[in-house]
Scaffold this motif. Sequence first.
Motif, PDB file in Angstrom:
ATOM      1  N   SER A 128      51.342  23.943  10.002  1.00 30.74           N
ATOM      2  CA  SER A 128      51.273  25.090  10.906  1.00 30.74           C
ATOM      3  C   SER A 128      52.662  25.671  11.112  1.00 30.74           C
ATOM      4  CB  SER A 128      50.686  24.674  12.255  1.00 30.74           C
ATOM      5  OG  SER A 128      50.736  25.744  13.178  1.00 30.74           O
ATOM      6  N   ALA A 129      52.713  26.996  11.110  1.00 33.32           N
ATOM      7  CA  ALA A 129      53.980  27.671  11.376  1.00 33.32           C
ATOM      8  C   ALA A 129      54.136  28.035  12.845  1.00 33.32           C
ATOM      9  CB  ALA A 129      54.073  28.939  10.520  1.00 33.32           C
ATOM     10  N   GLU A 130      53.159  27.661  13.668  1.00 36.72           N
ATOM     11  CA  GLU A 130      53.206  27.982  15.095  1.00 36.72           C
ATOM     12  C   GLU A 130      54.366  27.248  15.768  1.00 36.72           C
ATOM     13  OE1 GLU A 130      51.044  29.713  17.236  1.00 36.72           O
ATOM     14  OE2 GLU A 130      49.586  30.407  15.749  1.00 36.72           O
ATOM     15  N   PRO A 131      55.102  27.917  16.646  1.00 32.86           N
ATOM     16  CA  PRO A 131      56.144  27.222  17.412  1.00 32.86           C
ATOM     17  C   PRO A 131      55.517  26.379  18.513  1.00 32.86           C
ATOM     18  CG  PRO A 131      55.962  29.486  18.160  1.00 32.86           C
ATOM     19  CD  PRO A 131      55.030  29.363  16.982  1.00 32.86           C
ATOM     20  N   PRO A 132      56.247  25.415  19.046  1.00 29.85           N
ATOM     21  CA  PRO A 132      55.697  24.612  20.145  1.00 29.85           C
ATOM     22  C   PRO A 132      55.336  25.485  21.340  1.00 29.85           C
ATOM     23  CG  PRO A 132      57.685  23.598  19.264  1.00 29.85           C
ATOM     24  CD  PRO A 132      57.595  24.969  18.665  1.00 29.85           C
ATOM     25  N   ALA A 133      54.123  25.331  21.824  1.00 30.33           N
ATOM     26  CA  ALA A 133      53.646  26.084  22.980  1.00 30.33           C
ATOM     27  C   ALA A 133      53.716  25.214  24.226  1.00 30.33           C
ATOM     28  CB  ALA A 133      52.211  26.553  22.750  1.00 30.33           C
ATOM     29  N   ARG A 134      53.765  25.866  25.378  1.00 33.48           N
ATOM     30  CA  ARG A 134      53.727  25.145  26.649  1.00 33.48           C
ATOM     31  C   ARG A 134      52.257  24.948  27.024  1.00 33.48           C
ATOM     32  NH1 ARG A 134      57.779  26.882  31.415  1.00 33.48           N
ATOM     33  NH2 ARG A 134      58.997  26.965  29.488  1.00 33.48           N
ATOM     34  N   LEU A 135      51.753  23.733  26.845  1.00 29.75           N
ATOM     35  CA  LEU A 135      50.332  23.455  27.031  1.00 29.75           C
ATOM     36  C   LEU A 135      50.025  22.899  28.418  1.00 29.75           C
ATOM     37  CD1 LEU A 135      49.142  21.696  23.743  1.00 29.75           C
ATOM     38  CD2 LEU A 135      49.316  24.138  24.245  1.00 29.75           C
ATOM     39  N   HIS A 136      48.836  23.259  28.911  1.00 32.21           N
ATOM     40  CA  HIS A 136      48.271  22.542  30.043  1.00 32.21           C
ATOM     41  C   HIS A 136      47.965  21.113  29.608  1.00 32.21           C
ATOM     42  CE1 HIS A 136      44.968  20.966  32.499  1.00 32.21           C
ATOM     43  NE2 HIS A 136      45.429  21.723  33.485  1.00 32.21           N
ATOM     44  N   GLY A 137      47.352  20.980  28.428  1.00 28.11           N
ATOM     45  CA  GLY A 137      47.196  19.682  27.808  1.00 28.11           C
ATOM     46  C   GLY A 137      45.887  18.969  28.073  1.00 28.11           C
ATOM     47  N   ASP A 138      45.162  19.360  29.130  1.00 35.20           N
ATOM     48  CA  ASP A 138      43.867  18.745  29.439  1.00 35.20           C
ATOM     49  C   ASP A 138      42.930  19.840  29.951  1.00 35.20           C
ATOM     50  OD1 ASP A 138      41.855  16.897  29.786  1.00 35.20           O
ATOM     51  OD2 ASP A 138      42.709  15.982  31.587  1.00 35.20           O
ATOM     52  N   LEU A 139      42.825  20.898  29.161  1.00 37.41           N
ATOM     53  CA  LEU A 139      42.205  22.135  29.643  1.00 37.41           C
ATOM     54  C   LEU A 139      40.694  22.135  29.399  1.00 37.41           C
ATOM     55  CD1 LEU A 139      43.053  24.671  31.114  1.00 37.41           C
ATOM     56  CD2 LEU A 139      43.309  25.812  28.903  1.00 37.41           C
ATOM     57  N   TRP A 140      40.029  21.179  29.994  1.00 40.28           N
ATOM     58  CA  TRP A 140      38.568  21.238  30.008  1.00 40.28           C
ATOM     59  C   TRP A 140      38.135  22.017  31.244  1.00 40.28           C
ATOM     60  CZ3 TRP A 140      34.924  18.358  33.166  1.00 40.28           C
ATOM     61  CH2 TRP A 140      35.533  17.583  34.176  1.00 40.28           C
ATOM     62  N   THR A 141      36.867  22.417  31.278  1.00 43.40           N
ATOM     63  CA  THR A 141      36.428  23.346  32.318  1.00 43.40           C
ATOM     64  C   THR A 141      36.606  22.794  33.728  1.00 43.40           C
ATOM     65  OG1 THR A 141      34.602  24.787  32.992  1.00 43.40           O
ATOM     66  CG2 THR A 141      34.022  22.563  32.231  1.00 43.40           C
ATOM     67  N   HIS A 194      36.563  25.291  24.523  1.00 50.60           N
ATOM     68  CA  HIS A 194      35.341  25.351  23.732  1.00 50.60           C
ATOM     69  C   HIS A 194      34.523  24.065  23.847  1.00 50.60           C
ATOM     70  CE1 HIS A 194      37.000  28.874  21.596  1.00 50.60           C
ATOM     71  NE2 HIS A 194      35.762  29.080  21.186  1.00 50.60           N
ATOM     72  N   LEU A 195      35.190  22.938  23.850  1.00 49.65           N
ATOM     73  CA  LEU A 195      34.507  21.649  23.769  1.00 49.65           C
ATOM     74  C   LEU A 195      33.598  21.415  24.965  1.00 49.65           C
ATOM     75  CD1 LEU A 195      34.097  18.934  22.355  1.00 49.65           C
ATOM     76  CD2 LEU A 195      36.138  18.098  23.533  1.00 49.65           C
ATOM     77  N   PHE A 196      34.072  21.650  26.144  1.00 48.41           N
ATOM     78  CA  PHE A 196      33.305  21.337  27.348  1.00 48.41           C
ATOM     79  C   PHE A 196      32.793  22.586  28.053  1.00 48.41           C
ATOM     80  CE2 PHE A 196      36.195  17.648  26.827  1.00 48.41           C
ATOM     81  CZ  PHE A 196      35.219  16.705  26.569  1.00 48.41           C
ATOM     82  N   GLY A 197      32.945  23.746  27.425  1.00 42.33           N
ATOM     83  CA  GLY A 197      32.430  24.968  28.004  1.00 42.33           C
ATOM     84  C   GLY A 197      33.356  25.514  29.070  1.00 42.33           C
ATOM     85  N   CYS A 198      33.318  26.812  29.245  1.00 40.14           N
ATOM     86  CA  CYS A 198      34.124  27.470  30.266  1.00 40.14           C
ATOM     87  C   CYS A 198      33.400  28.757  30.631  1.00 40.14           C
ATOM     88  CB  CYS A 198      35.526  27.777  29.738  1.00 40.14           C
ATOM     89  SG  CYS A 198      36.568  28.709  30.881  1.00 40.14           S
ATOM     90  N   PRO A 199      33.218  29.058  31.909  1.00 39.42           N
ATOM     91  CA  PRO A 199      32.581  30.317  32.278  1.00 39.42           C
ATOM     92  C   PRO A 199      33.321  31.507  31.674  1.00 39.42           C
ATOM     93  CG  PRO A 199      32.762  28.883  34.193  1.00 39.42           C
ATOM     94  CD  PRO A 199      33.555  28.233  33.090  1.00 39.42           C
TER      95      PRO A 199
END
Length: 256
Positions: free
Chosen positions: A155-168, A198-203
């Motif tokens: 991947s050529a994407e640069p490191p992003a600032r993630l939430h890291g546990d972004l389930w609904t 996507h995995l756990f759904g999100c409104p």
Amino acid sequence: MAGDLREAVLDDGRVVVVKRGHGPGAIAAEAAGLRWLASAKAVPVPSVAGHDENLLVVERVTAGRSSAPAAERLGRGLARLHAAGAPAFGAAPPGGPADAWIGRAPMANVPGEDWASWYAAHRVLPYVRRAFDAGTFDTDDVTLFERACERIPASAEPPARLHGDLWTGNVLWDGREAWLIDPAAHGGHRETDLAMLHLFGCPHLGSVLGAYEEVTPLAEGWAGRIGLHQLFPLLVHTVLFGRSYAGQAVAAARTF
């Protein structure tokens, strides 16, 4: 939020949530993660009122209804949050420990420059080994995951600032905005956060993604990589909850 929670009223009248930690460094990691996400000024995040080794005190967010407009603002905010960046893949938030957590599972924040090899070494294989040691995976499963890791695309994407546990469950709607709570923040690939949604759904997920791409378009073929990025949360859930998630994790690995 995970952990033991209760509400309290401070001397100045503010209502806060008090959370008890579940392991060494858990509170320090969450406090640092919340502050790191907030510093991007991109998405609503509860402010940290204080913490020590055992307790975290944060602003209370009153739950309300979700809405498409709030979802659109969340999508644009996530794009800006990810674009705020991180020093490296696996970088911990400033002041956060390298030995962190995702939920109640350990998560090592070990910096790396190459996303594919870092993801395999620190977000896939450690949890495969834990599941094997617990008897959830057999040797054939381990071989499957090892082969899948060999095929992770560069991947050529640069490191992003993630939430890291972004389930609904970690997106809290207050009737006006969507707030992000209970992060496992680190530097990573931005598609990982979106794959968790996507995995756990999100409104109103379509509204979130559409608004995200208005700010920062996703790389070509990103939808075909959703399963790859879902390996991380699926394996974490396999470690925490056993066989109920093992089949999903194996099925995701087979796509590679």
